[in-house]
Write a protein that holds these residues in place. Structure first.
Motif, mmCIF file in Angstrom:
data_model
loop_
_atom_site.group_PDB
_atom_site.id
_atom_site.type_symbol
_atom_site.label_atom_id
_atom_site.label_comp_id
_atom_site.label_asym_id
_atom_site.label_seq_id
_atom_site.Cartn_x
_atom_site.Cartn_y
_atom_site.Cartn_z
ATOM 1 N N THR A 26 4.499 2.615 -5.064
ATOM 2 C CA THR A 26 3.643 2.660 -3.683
ATOM 3 C C THR A 26 4.529 3.187 -2.758
ATOM 4 O O THR A 26 4.704 4.568 -2.548
ATOM 5 C CB THR A 26 3.176 1.212 -3.732
ATOM 6 O OG1 THR A 26 4.067 0.171 -3.637
ATOM 7 C CG2 THR A 26 2.178 0.774 -4.701
ATOM 8 N N ASP A 27 4.713 2.282 -1.731
ATOM 9 C CA ASP A 27 5.658 2.841 -0.560
ATOM 10 C C ASP A 27 7.091 2.995 -1.253
ATOM 11 O O ASP A 27 7.929 3.443 -0.515
ATOM 12 C CB ASP A 27 5.405 1.678 0.426
ATOM 13 C CG ASP A 27 5.862 0.325 0.111
ATOM 14 O OD1 ASP A 27 5.852 0.094 -1.123
ATOM 15 O OD2 ASP A 27 6.349 -0.557 0.857
ATOM 16 N N LEU B 6 13.723 -1.252 -5.935
ATOM 17 C CA LEU B 6 14.581 -0.527 -6.588
ATOM 18 C C LEU B 6 15.241 0.531 -5.647
ATOM 19 O O LEU B 6 16.352 0.631 -5.339
ATOM 20 C CB LEU B 6 14.184 0.079 -7.802
ATOM 21 C CG LEU B 6 13.756 -0.886 -9.054
ATOM 22 C CD1 LEU B 6 13.424 -0.048 -10.205
ATOM 23 C CD2 LEU B 6 14.830 -1.921 -9.138
ATOM 24 N N ILE B 7 14.357 1.320 -5.034
ATOM 25 C CA ILE B 7 14.567 2.381 -4.136
ATOM 26 C C ILE B 7 13.247 2.932 -3.375
ATOM 27 O O ILE B 7 12.139 2.628 -3.846
ATOM 28 C CB ILE B 7 15.231 3.594 -4.919
ATOM 29 C CG1 ILE B 7 15.736 4.664 -3.742
ATOM 30 C CG2 ILE B 7 14.304 4.376 -5.785
ATOM 31 C CD1 ILE B 7 16.457 5.626 -4.604
ATOM 32 N N SER C 59 0.980 -1.395 -0.142
ATOM 33 C CA SER C 59 -0.157 -0.172 -0.047
ATOM 34 C C SER C 59 0.863 1.311 0.185
ATOM 35 O O SER C 59 2.040 1.196 0.323
ATOM 36 C CB SER C 59 -1.029 -0.076 1.152
ATOM 37 O OG SER C 59 -1.847 -1.282 1.332
ATOM 38 N N ALA C 60 0.239 2.350 -0.729
ATOM 39 C CA ALA C 60 0.880 3.578 -0.670
ATOM 40 C C ALA C 60 0.910 4.396 0.660
ATOM 41 O O ALA C 60 -0.364 4.226 1.146
ATOM 42 C CB ALA C 60 0.708 4.243 -1.856
ATOM 43 N N PRO C 61 1.891 5.302 1.177
ATOM 44 C CA PRO C 61 1.562 6.009 2.124
ATOM 45 C C PRO C 61 0.292 6.981 1.971
ATOM 46 O O PRO C 61 -0.042 7.319 0.736
ATOM 47 C CB PRO C 61 2.762 6.749 2.269
ATOM 48 C CG PRO C 61 3.817 6.129 1.605
ATOM 49 C CD PRO C 61 3.008 5.444 0.538
ATOM 50 N N ALA C 62 -0.373 7.311 2.920
ATOM 51 C CA ALA C 62 -1.516 8.640 2.899
ATOM 52 C C ALA C 62 -0.841 9.781 2.031
ATOM 53 O O ALA C 62 0.001 10.097 2.394
ATOM 54 C CB ALA C 62 -1.977 8.914 4.264
ATOM 55 N N ARG D 11 1.460 4.946 -9.031
ATOM 56 C CA ARG D 11 1.803 5.196 -10.237
ATOM 57 C C ARG D 11 2.445 3.840 -11.229
ATOM 58 O O ARG D 11 3.268 3.173 -10.422
ATOM 59 C CB ARG D 11 2.706 6.330 -10.538
ATOM 60 C CG ARG D 11 1.946 7.741 -10.476
ATOM 61 C CD ARG D 11 0.746 7.956 -11.191
ATOM 62 N NE ARG D 11 0.111 9.120 -10.851
ATOM 63 C CZ ARG D 11 -1.326 9.354 -11.022
ATOM 64 N NH1 ARG D 11 -1.964 8.372 -11.865
ATOM 65 N NH2 ARG D 11 -1.851 10.325 -10.754
ATOM 66 N N LEU D 12 1.839 3.795 -12.419
ATOM 67 C CA LEU D 12 2.536 2.668 -13.078
ATOM 68 C C LEU D 12 3.133 3.541 -14.223
ATOM 69 O O LEU D 12 2.376 4.397 -14.875
ATOM 70 C CB LEU D 12 1.696 1.561 -13.708
ATOM 71 C CG LEU D 12 0.828 0.861 -12.614
ATOM 72 C CD1 LEU D 12 -0.395 0.039 -13.177
ATOM 73 C CD2 LEU D 12 1.595 0.001 -11.862
#
Length: 774
Positions: A534-535, A550-551, A514-517, A522-523
């Motif tokens: 995401t995160d 990757l980072i 999940s991405a942070p708030a 994005r893709l």
């Protein structure tokens, strides 16, 4: 010269004008007459007016098609009103987006004859002439016709047609035409119109057209109520029909034939008859009549002679046109028989009461013992016959438990029979209603499949869906209803260019972190590989089953600690990530990341909707400020430029995504795509999509490809041309994982593959090929 085509020399004719329609399928002698005539009067004719008129006529005729057998007056009025509203909605939608000088506006006059009921519906301009018993009526009145042009079809979103009702009789003649020829006809031949036949009316109109040098057909329709005298072969029925023709008209109707039920008009006034002066009449001064109630249309219906009406809001004072000449009519035979039977029974009961039961002496008689005059008093109250002698002769059963059980059993059997009979009657009624609703829904869908105009087709489908919902409330044959719903859905999909994704075209790749708030996941593609933010920033491995990190936050690059990533994109041959303070560039040759601090205004950049790169420049889409910020190549440490210079800042506050290919294409939440070139707004494209887009979140496109793809939060994927034309819209079909909660998508338009990121995970969708010619 105008040529008039006769449909029937005795009963109906219509001109070959494109503004005219006549339905007269039943000939003389039919038990139930049904005729429907339409005349349109274009206010400002345009070259496309005939084609538009044909579509309006189709909508109006549809109202009569869906009427059942023997409809009530309120059903006729309701159907005509609904038809006018539908036609006006379609026409105002057509006019929207056109300059006012190119608007299509029409007056419309319709006459619907069902049995003995005649209903006129009208929005001026137009002219309707009705002749009854030598009296002529005109609708609308001449002095109000010009001021009512504002109520024409296509002129405003809200209209209210005027409705008139009368009880037709053999010999009545109706003429519908436009306002121009209606005025000419009255001016030249007013005295001869009440007794004219349809053929004679055709000749008069042709003479007027010749005098005026008019080469176009005169839009006109005439109907004459036929006078059939058709006797059946059975002697009894033949005698009853002869008696019915000789019976006088109902006295309670005050020997009046015509009356107007309702005029739904702006000013609430009534039309004047051309040959007499109208006179005002208060509601409490009207003559009592036995007018048929039409409660669903109007609570107060006047029964005075002539055409009368109370407006629906009941606030305008009534005015009454001149009286119609009185005449005789017919009474149904069953009413005579019923009245004769009631009168006979009443007379016999009265005679029996007077002769046998009235003057019965009261005993004992007064013999003067009490000092009063000799009186013979009699009983005057009604006494029923005494059935005691009859009861004494009936067989008697001994009172026992068995007798009681038998009596209770008989009562129970009779009660059960009654209940079952009532229940069977209700079930039969429900089945009949279900069959009617289902068959009408199927017919509506078939009309939608044949319609060439999407708006009309969708109106048919909406009506079909309503019929099915009413049928579903009856609780019968759910499987049949499900099949018809599926057929309606397929037809609607074809109209809306919807392609439903099947289980073979949607593949679940798996869940993602999940991405942070506050971070927009994005893709994006790079060198044929898929990257996911995401995160952290990930790359999907070649097998499409594993994410390679990757980072991400906490990593150390060039002595800097990476913060929360707010965006990532594909730069010149390598991915780039951004955490609000620095941009992190990947060097494929050295297989390492490098950090480049960016110029800030004292705080890290937040609320970044998307990040992009072109020619080494870094672009940030910041909807909160309505800006596109640009960091120049090699000078990221400097403050960014407001690339649009404040242009279209209100629109950019609704931006959700963008793509860069030398121009910057910005997607707004309502589906619009703004294209900027060198900081200036070049074009704005609005997708022609139904239902309209309100939750667009993702834009995907590839250089040198003809299509753009828009993803919506509700799970739709739109394939659009560059000008906004819809090619296809993809949604999940039955039994397929839903794509609702869509966050972003990336499309490989060459291979027809779309990677869709939702709140539940990552999906691979094989998009169907575009239709031929798109």
């Amino acid at each position: 010269m105008a040529h008039v085509v006769e449909r029937s020399a005795r009963s109906a004719w219509a001109s070959p004008s494109p503004y005219v329609a006549l339905q007269y399928p039943i000939g003389n002698g039919a038990v139930e007459r049904r005729a429907f005539a339409i005349v349109l009067d274009p206010i400002d004719p345009l070259p496309s007016s005939p084609e538009v008129a044909r579509r309006i006529i189709t909508l109006l005729q549809h109202a009569v098609w869906q009427l059942g057998e023997h409809p009530a007056v309120e059903d006729l009025c309701e159907a005509l009103t609904e038809a006018f509203l539908r036609a006006n909605h379609w026409l105002t939608t057509l006019n929207s987006g056109r300059p006012s000088r190119q608007w299509h506006r029409f007056g419309a006059t319709c006459a619907l004859l069902s049995g003995h009921d005649l209903v006129l519906a009208q929005v001026p301009p137009g002219c309707a002439l009705v002749a009854q018993d030598g009296e002529l009526y005109r609708f609308p009145s001449e002095d109000h016709a010009a001021s009512r042009y504002a109520t024409a079809l296509g002129n405003a979103r809200q209209i209210q047609p005027a409705l008139y009702y009368t009880r037709s009789a053999p010999g009545d003649v109706m003429l519908l035409t436009n306002a121009e020829y209606g005025a000419r006809l009255l001016a030249a031949y007013a005295d001869s119109l009440p007794g004219a036949s349809p053929a004679r009316l055709a000749e008069l109109l042709e003479e007027l057209a010749v005098d005026a040098g008019d080469t176009e057909p005169v839009p006109a329709v005439a109907l004459r109520v036929p006078e059939p005298i058709r006797l059946t072969r059975q002697p009894v029925r033949r005698l009853s029909e002869l008696l019915r023709l000789l019976l006088p008209e109902d006295g309670n109707q005050d020997s009046c034939t015509a009356r107007r039920v309702d005029e739904r008009d702006i000013d609430g006034t009534l039309p004047d008859r051309q040959t007499k002066e109208a006179r005002a009449e208060r509601p409490d001064e009207r003559a009592d009549t036995d007018a048929e109630p039409v409660d669903a249309i109007e609570d107060q219906i006047t029964g005075a002679p002539g055409w009368h009406a109370q407006p629906l809001d009941a606030v305008a004072e009534e005015t009454e046109p001149p009286r119609v000449a009185k005449r005789g009519g017919g009474r149904p035979l069953f009413e005579l028989i019923a009245g004769l039977a009631i009168a006979t029974v009443t007379g016999l009961a009265g005679i029996w009461q007077l002769l046998r039961r009235r003057r019965r002496p009261l005993l004992p008689q007064d013999e003067g013992t009490f000092g009063l005059p000799r009186l013979e008093r009699h009983e005057d109250r009604i006494r029923l016959p005494d059935f005691t002698p009859v009861r004494r002769q009936l067989p008697r059963l001994p009172a026992s438990r068995l007798t009681g059980l038998i009596a209770l059993g008989l009562i129970g059997a009779l009660t059960t029979t009654l209940v079952v009979s009532v229940q069977n009657g209700r079930v039969s009624e429900r089945k009949q209603e279900f069959a009617h609703l289902y068959q009408s829904a199927v017919a509506e869908r078939q009309l939608a499949e044949q319609a060439t105009d999407p708006t009309i087709a969708r109106a048919y489908l909406a009506t079909a869906s309503q019929r099915l919902e009413r049928a579903a409330s009856l609780g019968l044959q759910p499987e049949l209803l499900a099949q018809e719903r599926a057929a309606i859905e397929r037809t609607l999909d074809r109209l809306l260019h919807v392609e439903r994704l099947s289980a073979t075209t949607v593949q679940v790749l798996g869940a993602v972190p999940s991405a942070p708030a506050g971070i927009a996941p994005r893709l994006f593609f790079g060198n044929g590989q898929l990257y996911l933010l995401t995160d952290a920033l990930y790359r999907l491995d070649a097998g499409g089953t594993r994410l390679v990190r990757l980072i991400g936050p906490g990593d150390t690059v060039d002595g800097r600690t990476v913060g929360t990533l707010v965006g990532a994109a594909w730069a010149d041959g390598a991915p780039i990530a951004f955490d609000g303070n620095a941009a992190y560039l990947f060097d494929p040759a050295a297989a390492r990341w490098s950090a480049q601090p960016v110029g800030t205004f004292g705080a890290p950049y937040q609320n970044v909707a998307a990040v992009g790169s072109f020619a080494g420049n870094l672009y940030l889409l910041v909807p909160q400020s309505g800006q596109i910020l640009r960091f120049l190549n090699g000078a990221y440490a400097n403050l960014p430029q407001d690339w649009t210079g404040g242009l279209a800042d209100k629109e950019l506050r609704q931006a959700t995504d963008f793509e860069i290919d030398g121009r910057i294409h910005v997607l707004l939440a309502d589906g619009r795509i703004l294209t900027f070139y060198r900081g200036a707004l070049e074009t704005t494209v609005t997708p022609a999509v139904e239902p309209p887009v309100t939750d667009a979140v993702a834009l995907a496109m590839q250089p040198d490809r003809p299509y753009r793809y828009v993803g919506t939060r509700s799970g739709r994927i739109l394939r659009l041309k560059a000008d906004g034309t819809l090619v296809q819209q993809f949604i999940s079909g039955a039994g397929v994982p839903s794509l609702d909660g869509l966050l972003d998508l990336a499309v490989d338009d060459v291979q027809g593959l779309a990677y869709v990121l939702t709140e539940r995970g990552l999906f691979l969708v094989r998009l169907p090929v575009p239709p031929p010619g798109s």
